[in-house]
Design a protein around this motif. Structure first.
Motif, PDB file in Angstrom:
ATOM      1  N   SER A  41     -53.387  -3.267 -34.011  1.00 17.78           N
ATOM      2  CA  SER A  41     -53.512  -4.602 -34.595  1.00 17.78           C
ATOM      3  C   SER A  41     -53.721  -5.664 -33.517  1.00 17.78           C
ATOM      4  O   SER A  41     -54.560  -6.554 -33.664  1.00 17.78           O
ATOM      5  CB  SER A  41     -52.269  -4.947 -35.415  1.00 17.78           C
ATOM      6  OG  SER A  41     -52.135  -4.067 -36.500  1.00 17.78           O
ATOM      7  N   VAL A  42     -52.983  -5.568 -32.424  1.00 12.98           N
ATOM      8  CA  VAL A  42     -53.146  -6.525 -31.325  1.00 12.98           C
ATOM      9  C   VAL A  42     -54.539  -6.385 -30.710  1.00 12.98           C
ATOM     10  O   VAL A  42     -55.213  -7.384 -30.449  1.00 12.98           O
ATOM     11  CB  VAL A  42     -52.042  -6.327 -30.266  1.00 12.98           C
ATOM     12  CG1 VAL A  42     -52.341  -7.105 -29.002  1.00 12.98           C
ATOM     13  CG2 VAL A  42     -50.693  -6.740 -30.828  1.00 12.98           C
ATOM     14  N   LEU A  44     -57.298  -5.211 -32.137  1.00 13.41           N
ATOM     15  CA  LEU A  44     -58.279  -5.691 -33.101  1.00 13.41           C
ATOM     16  C   LEU A  44     -58.303  -7.218 -33.148  1.00 13.41           C
ATOM     17  O   LEU A  44     -59.358  -7.831 -33.190  1.00 13.41           O
ATOM     18  CB  LEU A  44     -57.986  -5.117 -34.491  1.00 13.41           C
ATOM     19  CG  LEU A  44     -58.972  -5.502 -35.591  1.00 13.41           C
ATOM     20  CD1 LEU A  44     -60.376  -5.021 -35.232  1.00 13.41           C
ATOM     21  CD2 LEU A  44     -58.529  -4.922 -36.915  1.00 13.41           C
ATOM     22  N   GLY A  45     -57.143  -7.833 -33.106  1.00  8.92           N
ATOM     23  CA  GLY A  45     -57.076  -9.298 -33.088  1.00  8.92           C
ATOM     24  C   GLY A  45     -57.727  -9.875 -31.845  1.00  8.92           C
ATOM     25  O   GLY A  45     -58.465 -10.869 -31.916  1.00  8.92           O
ATOM     26  N   ALA A  46     -57.488  -9.267 -30.691  1.00 12.16           N
ATOM     27  CA  ALA A  46     -58.089  -9.749 -29.443  1.00 12.16           C
ATOM     28  C   ALA A  46     -59.607  -9.587 -29.466  1.00 12.16           C
ATOM     29  O   ALA A  46     -60.340 -10.490 -29.056  1.00 12.16           O
ATOM     30  CB  ALA A  46     -57.488  -9.004 -28.253  1.00 12.16           C
ATOM     31  N   THR A  48     -61.534  -9.467 -32.145  1.00  8.82           N
ATOM     32  CA  THR A  48     -62.065 -10.417 -33.125  1.00  8.82           C
ATOM     33  C   THR A  48     -62.167 -11.808 -32.526  1.00  8.82           C
ATOM     34  O   THR A  48     -63.171 -12.502 -32.700  1.00  8.82           O
ATOM     35  CB  THR A  48     -61.171 -10.431 -34.380  1.00  8.82           C
ATOM     36  OG1 THR A  48     -61.131  -9.104 -34.927  1.00  8.82           O
ATOM     37  CG2 THR A  48     -61.691 -11.398 -35.417  1.00  8.82           C
ATOM     38  N   THR A  49     -61.156 -12.229 -31.792  1.00  9.72           N
ATOM     39  CA  THR A  49     -61.184 -13.533 -31.131  1.00  9.72           C
ATOM     40  C   THR A  49     -62.289 -13.583 -30.087  1.00  9.72           C
ATOM     41  O   THR A  49     -63.006 -14.577 -29.979  1.00  9.72           O
ATOM     42  CB  THR A  49     -59.821 -13.824 -30.479  1.00  9.72           C
ATOM     43  OG1 THR A  49     -58.808 -13.757 -31.479  1.00  9.72           O
ATOM     44  CG2 THR A  49     -59.804 -15.175 -29.804  1.00  9.72           C
TER      45      THR A  49
END
Length: 187
Positions: A41-42, A44-46, A48-49
């Protein structure tokens, strides 16, 4: 089935699922599964940003050419500078500021506009887009750099400028002092 021995009696069961869920086992399993899920999750979030910020793919590649600045005439020292900015990268960029050590006073981005009656006026702008695989050409009839000319400028003098871009950073170039009526003043 029951079997008797000298010391004890043992009972065997033929249960096909000997693992029984207990609160402790469920908690341990959940915690074990949570670590990789949190890491994914971390990540994927990075990512995406990073993609949303335009950092994925080929970044903006800025080249600034055809720098020229008009020699002011009359009683004013106010003038304008013009550049051709080319972006050969895959990401858009923005020109956010222009500075120059060879200029007396503030340097701003401006845009000339005309009204329906033929009158002209100049607006200050915060930034200008430089599209991916595109260019931005400044002109006296559109976007330009507004400045106060140096006291000793002469035709042909080089004037240093630094164009600051949001993603690409600063690009330092020289603009040549030209006469406003000089045909070579056009890019």
């Amino acid at each position: 089935m029951t079997r008797t021995t000298d010391r004890q009696t043992t009972t065997r069961t033929t249960d096909p699922h000997p693992w029984r869920p207990t609160q402790r086992r469920l908690t341990d399993t959940l915690l074990t599964a949570l670590a990789p899920v949190a890491a994914c999750s971390v990540a994927l979030g990075a990512l995406t940003t990073w993609v949303a910020a335009g950092r994925a793919g080929d970044p903006a590649r800025i080249e600034v050419t055809a720098g020229r600045v008009f020699l002011p005439y009359g009683d004013t020292r106010d003038t304008a500078a013009f550049f051709r900015i080319t972006n050969s990268g895959d990401a858009d960029d923005r020109l956010v500021r222009v500075s120059s050590p060879g200029v007396g006073g503030e340097v701003t981005l401006g845009r000339h506009r005309t009204t329906g009656g033929g009158a002209a006026y100049r607006d200050e702008v915060d930034s200008a887009a430089v599209p991916a695989h595109g260019s931005l050409t400044m002109s006296p009839h559109g976007l330009d750099v507004i400045l106060h000319a140096g006291a000793r400028w002469e035709l042909g003098d080089p004037v240093p400028f630094t164009l600051h871009f949001r993603r690409s950073g600063p690009v330092t170039v020289e603009a040549v002092v030209v006469s406003p009526g000089d045909v070579r003043a056009s890019p």
